[in-house]
Design a protein around this motif. Sequence first.
Motif, short mmCIF file in Angstrom:
data_model
loop_
_atom_site.label_atom_id
_atom_site.label_comp_id
_atom_site.label_asym_id
_atom_site.label_seq_id
_atom_site.Cartn_x
_atom_site.Cartn_y
_atom_site.Cartn_z
N ASN A 5 10.94 -1.80 -5.72
CA ASN A 5 10.32 -3.29 -6.08
C ASN A 5 10.16 -3.58 -7.41
O ASN A 5 9.52 -2.70 -7.89
CB ASN A 5 8.56 -3.30 -5.41
N ALA A 10 12.54 -6.68 -4.26
CA ALA A 10 12.94 -5.39 -4.62
C ALA A 10 14.59 -5.95 -4.68
O ALA A 10 14.79 -6.21 -4.89
CB ALA A 10 12.85 -5.04 -3.38
N SER A 131 4.14 -10.67 -5.68
CA SER A 131 4.67 -9.31 -6.06
C SER A 131 3.91 -8.09 -6.14
O SER A 131 3.52 -8.08 -5.72
CB SER A 131 4.85 -9.24 -8.66
N ARG A 132 4.56 -7.14 -5.45
CA ARG A 132 4.83 -5.90 -5.01
C ARG A 132 4.66 -4.87 -5.78
O ARG A 132 5.91 -4.74 -7.01
CB ARG A 132 5.49 -5.54 -3.69
N GLY A 134 5.42 -0.95 -7.89
CA GLY A 134 6.80 -0.60 -7.43
C GLY A 134 6.55 1.33 -7.38
O GLY A 134 6.95 2.15 -7.60
#
Length: 317
Positions: A5, A10, A131-132, A134
Amino acid sequence: MSKVNTVLGAISPEELGIVAVHEHIGYGMPGSELDTQWWKTPEEHYEATVPKLRRFREYGGGTFVDVTGICNGRDVDYYKSLSAKTGVNIVACTGFVGGDTALPFFARASVDYLRRQFVHEITEGIGDTGSRAGVIKVGVSRGGRMTELDKRIYRAAARAAVTTGVPILTHLAIDPQPAVDIFAEEGLPLNRVLFGHADDGPNAPNTPHEWIFGQGGRIGFDTFGYETEIEDPPFWARPRQERLEHFINLVHKGYLDQLLVSADANCSPLGWPGVKGHTVNYLFEDLVPDLRDAGMDEASITTLFEDNPADFLTMRT
Ligand SMILES: [Zn+2]
């Protein structure tokens, strides 16, 4: 599909390129947004940061992992615009630098609440940014012993790592026994954990490097560049040659695959002046030449800057 991510979505591990695995766009203690002494306008932060990331890209840098915890000035919309502007992949984290930087709202939360917070930021997104995260950041509070809150955060992080496949990166590697116990109890393989700051002045002598390697853990020499030789060294500085020799010695003992390196620099610090002249580009300007001078071959340098971080950052469930 294997993936990592980033704040812009991704990507595959092959797209990471050269990785700086422990860095900060801007780190400050909770409340630094209210500071008046060192406060900068958003324009001033951009002006300080964009040239450093552009230089990083020009040197061949691919990915910048920002490990600024939830209460330390993490600003994901800003990271998105920096990534779009400079072409550098930016990985954001969930979690906390340490229990002592978690605001009371989180400091009072249960393991399960914290686990849900981390999982949400990894699988749904951070706030409304889309946004994810990571990586998950955890750490040992000042004082050098894991507190009850640190342990609660570590356990929640371990559960989130097992569920999502995202790795854990620690601030400090001292007092690792309780951490190793928690990860074992939660069924998290230790190669999903990077024990950080194992190389700095106060912590290096107190970190059982080979004991951590023996359990399968990874170790971060991630404060490269904080040297006693610089103009105004911070308390965690260490003589340049001593750190390098310590590192090379571990490589010679066969631990290359379990080592990661970074500079822990701030592009534009929050609420403190930062350490003058120290940037993420130390990796290219000083560390890589030092490693070559010490006899490290190009294949090992690629392992260190590309293969090891890709293996660590790839989500594994
Ligand atoms: Zn850091």
